[in-house]
Design a protein around this motif. Structure first.
Motif, mmCIF file in Angstrom:
data_model
loop_
_atom_site.group_PDB
_atom_site.id
_atom_site.type_symbol
_atom_site.label_atom_id
_atom_site.label_comp_id
_atom_site.label_asym_id
_atom_site.label_seq_id
_atom_site.Cartn_x
_atom_site.Cartn_y
_atom_site.Cartn_z
ATOM 1 N N GLU A 1 0.600 1.595 3.375
ATOM 2 C CA GLU A 1 -0.457 0.934 2.623
ATOM 3 C C GLU A 1 -1.130 1.912 1.660
ATOM 4 O O GLU A 1 -1.446 1.569 0.516
ATOM 5 C CB GLU A 1 -1.491 0.330 3.575
ATOM 6 N N ALA A 2 -1.341 3.150 2.118
ATOM 7 C CA ALA A 2 -1.912 4.170 1.235
ATOM 8 C C ALA A 2 -1.006 4.408 0.037
ATOM 9 O O ALA A 2 -1.485 4.563 -1.098
ATOM 10 C CB ALA A 2 -2.114 5.467 2.016
ATOM 11 N N SER A 3 0.302 4.423 0.275
ATOM 12 C CA SER A 3 1.252 4.610 -0.823
ATOM 13 C C SER A 3 1.118 3.499 -1.850
ATOM 14 O O SER A 3 1.117 3.762 -3.073
ATOM 15 C CB SER A 3 2.681 4.662 -0.261
ATOM 16 N N ARG A 4 0.995 2.271 -1.380
ATOM 17 C CA ARG A 4 0.859 1.135 -2.313
ATOM 18 C C ARG A 4 -0.428 1.266 -3.133
ATOM 19 O O ARG A 4 -0.445 1.058 -4.355
ATOM 20 C CB ARG A 4 0.888 -0.176 -1.550
ATOM 21 N N ARG A 5 -1.514 1.612 -2.444
ATOM 22 C CA ARG A 5 -2.800 1.734 -3.144
ATOM 23 C C ARG A 5 -2.781 2.872 -4.159
ATOM 24 O O ARG A 5 -3.306 2.738 -5.262
ATOM 25 C CB ARG A 5 -3.930 1.949 -2.136
ATOM 26 N N LEU A 6 -2.218 3.999 -3.762
ATOM 27 C CA LEU A 6 -2.182 5.163 -4.659
ATOM 28 C C LEU A 6 -1.308 4.893 -5.883
ATOM 29 O O LEU A 6 -1.647 5.284 -7.013
ATOM 30 C CB LEU A 6 -1.674 6.383 -3.897
ATOM 31 N N THR A 7 -0.178 4.242 -5.667
ATOM 32 C CA THR A 7 0.699 3.905 -6.799
ATOM 33 C C THR A 7 -0.020 3.003 -7.790
ATOM 34 O O THR A 7 0.062 3.207 -9.015
ATOM 35 C CB THR A 7 1.973 3.197 -6.284
ATOM 36 N N LYS A 8 -0.762 2.044 -7.278
ATOM 37 C CA LYS A 8 -1.515 1.142 -8.152
ATOM 38 C C LYS A 8 -2.640 1.879 -8.871
ATOM 39 O O LYS A 8 -2.887 1.651 -10.058
ATOM 40 C CB LYS A 8 -2.077 -0.004 -7.314
ATOM 41 N N LEU A 9 -3.302 2.803 -8.155
ATOM 42 C CA LEU A 9 -4.436 3.534 -8.731
ATOM 43 C C LEU A 9 -4.003 4.546 -9.782
ATOM 44 O O LEU A 9 -4.600 4.655 -10.865
ATOM 45 C CB LEU A 9 -5.211 4.245 -7.628
ATOM 46 N N LEU A 10 -2.935 5.301 -9.464
ATOM 47 C CA LEU A 10 -2.581 6.453 -10.299
ATOM 48 C C LEU A 10 -1.602 6.087 -11.410
ATOM 49 O O LEU A 10 -1.441 6.835 -12.354
ATOM 50 C CB LEU A 10 -1.973 7.548 -9.407
#
Length: 441
Positions: free
Chosen positions: A432-441
């Protein structure tokens, strides 16, 4: 699991970093509430610790975020605390030892302060094969961080020290407490008497020893916390030769050695001559999930001598016998189970799980074009954000992705512009962190 932010009652374990502190407010509050003062002055060494704490500062920012976002699902990838269950072959051994204490036949009181002989033998056979480390050179303890302080007691407080930069803060703080650090210099973010050996990507996370001044003690961690990098055989050979040439001692932290996946040394004692210049500290915390169980060990070789020829092992034995009654016999039973073939294989599966988490995080940051280090020989991921301060990055990721990281500046001046993420998380949280970070960065 990921965490619902319904309250902020949990205070994480603290490590230190320079933060702004309001001494005037402290003095004012003290004057208002204190009716009696002793005549005992505060230690000048404790006064030198003019710094706040990194994790309480992180915790405070978490709480403020929680108040503004009461329904957010927070993912904590900051503190390096293990999350996967300890294999039952290990917990069963501890339970059996605990239950035996309720019987006349199984009850045991004090054990040897230096540790159970069977466990010491297992540590020697598991981690120090072909290195000539003897059982009597191994001192079993309640964890590596406690041993860092015991080693500080072993050595005179006038000795000079060097640390990697970035570095695990306990080396610096314990040195300051015993009087080796000097005053903090706010303009540089460093303590006056400490030599900071810069270990960045530009020098493969290993100090330039040709420009490093001589110090009496050299604190060195490999695989490194926070960068996740492991020193090579050639690099450690240079370090041992440097210590020998200068008459110095290396305090070598090998707490993450079990995670090494390549040919990097797992012990300083793989290097010829290291037993003459090094003390090694290690731990069950990260490879066995014993962060809350508490078990570690320190190796003080017989060959390590003071300037007058007296063996340091004799003084360390005296310190251990004076300051410590030995690790819990219940915990030592668990440690012994960790080092059985079945127990160690089970732990390897857990370590692979964490390193798979690390790969997910590394791949995530690489996919958005950021420079990322670590995640190969250690369970930490070290990410560079050019042009931004560590706290700016921390705040942006917390506010916009509900992920807790650690600002790199908390590990020393060379950590500015970086953040550290821990791979010690549940897989669903990491994904889930990976998904959020990809969307953010």
């Amino acid at each position: 699991m990921c965490y619902q932010l319904s309250s902020c009652a949990f205070i994480p374990r603290a490590i230190s970093v320079q933060l702004s502190t309001n001494q005037t407010s402290f003095k004012s509050d003290r004057a208002q509430r204190v009716d009696h003062l002793t005549k005992i002055p505060r230690s000048v060494n404790m006064e030198s610790l003019q710094n706040g704490y990194l994790f309480p500062e992180i915790f405070m920012r978490e709480c403020l975020y929680a108040k503004r976002n009461p329904h957010a699902r927070l993912i904590r990838l900051g503190i390096g605390d293990t999350t996967e269950p300890i294999p039952d072959i290990i917990t069963s051994a501890m339970a059996k030892q605990a239950l035996a204490l309720s019987t006349a036949q199984g009850y045991k009181g004090y054990g040897p302060e230096q540790g159970n002989r069977e466990l010491k033998r297992a540590i020697a056979e598991t981690f120090y094969q072909d290195m000539q480390v003897k059982e009597n050179e191994i001192f079993v303890s309640d964890g590596a961080q406690c041993d860092i302080s015991r080693v500080q007691m072993l050595l005179d407080d006038s000795l000079s020290i060097a640390v990697q930069d970035p570095t695990f803060p306990a080396y610096i703080d314990s040195s300051i407490i015993v009087g080796r650090g000097g005053r903090f210099k706010a303009e540089s973010g460093k303590y006056k008497k400490i030599v900071y050996m810069k270990c960045g990507a530009e020098n493969n996370f290993f100090p330039n020893l040709s420009t490093t001044p001589r110090t009496d003690l050299i604190f060195f961690c490999s695989p490194n916390n926070p960068t996740g990098s492991a020193a090579s055989q050639q690099q450690l050979k240079q370090l041992v030769e440097f210590a020998k040439a200068n008459g110095s001692i290396i305090i070598y932290d090998a707490a993450y050695a079990a995670y090494i996946s390549d040919e990097s040394p797992r012990s300083i004692f793989e290097i010829p001559g290291a037993k003459e210049v090094a003390i090694e500290i290690s731990s069950f915390s990260k490879f066995a999930g014993f962060t809350g169980v508490r078990l570690g060990w320190t190796v003080v070789p017989e060959e390590l001598l003071y300037a007058n020829g007296y063996p340091m092992i004799k003084d360390y034995d005296r310190i251990v016998c004076t300051c410590f009654n030995g690790a819990s016999n219940i915990v030592q039973a668990g440690g012994l189970a960790c080092l059985t073939p079945q127990g160690f294989q089970a732990l390897k599966r857990t370590m692979r799980y964490y390193m798979e988490n690390a790969k997910i995080l590394v791949d995530t940051f690489k996919s958005v074009g950021l420079k990322v280090y670590g995640g190969k020989n250690g369970p930490y991921v070290w990410v560079q954000f050019p042009g931004l301060s560590s706290w700016q990055v921390f705040d942006q990721i917390l506010e916009r992705a509900a992920i807790v990281t650690v600002p790199g500046t908390g590990f020393g001046p060379a950590g500015e512009g970086y953040i550290r993420l821990s791979a010690f998380g549940h897989r669903e949280c990491v994904l889930e962190a990976s998904r959020r970070l990809t969307k953010l960065l």
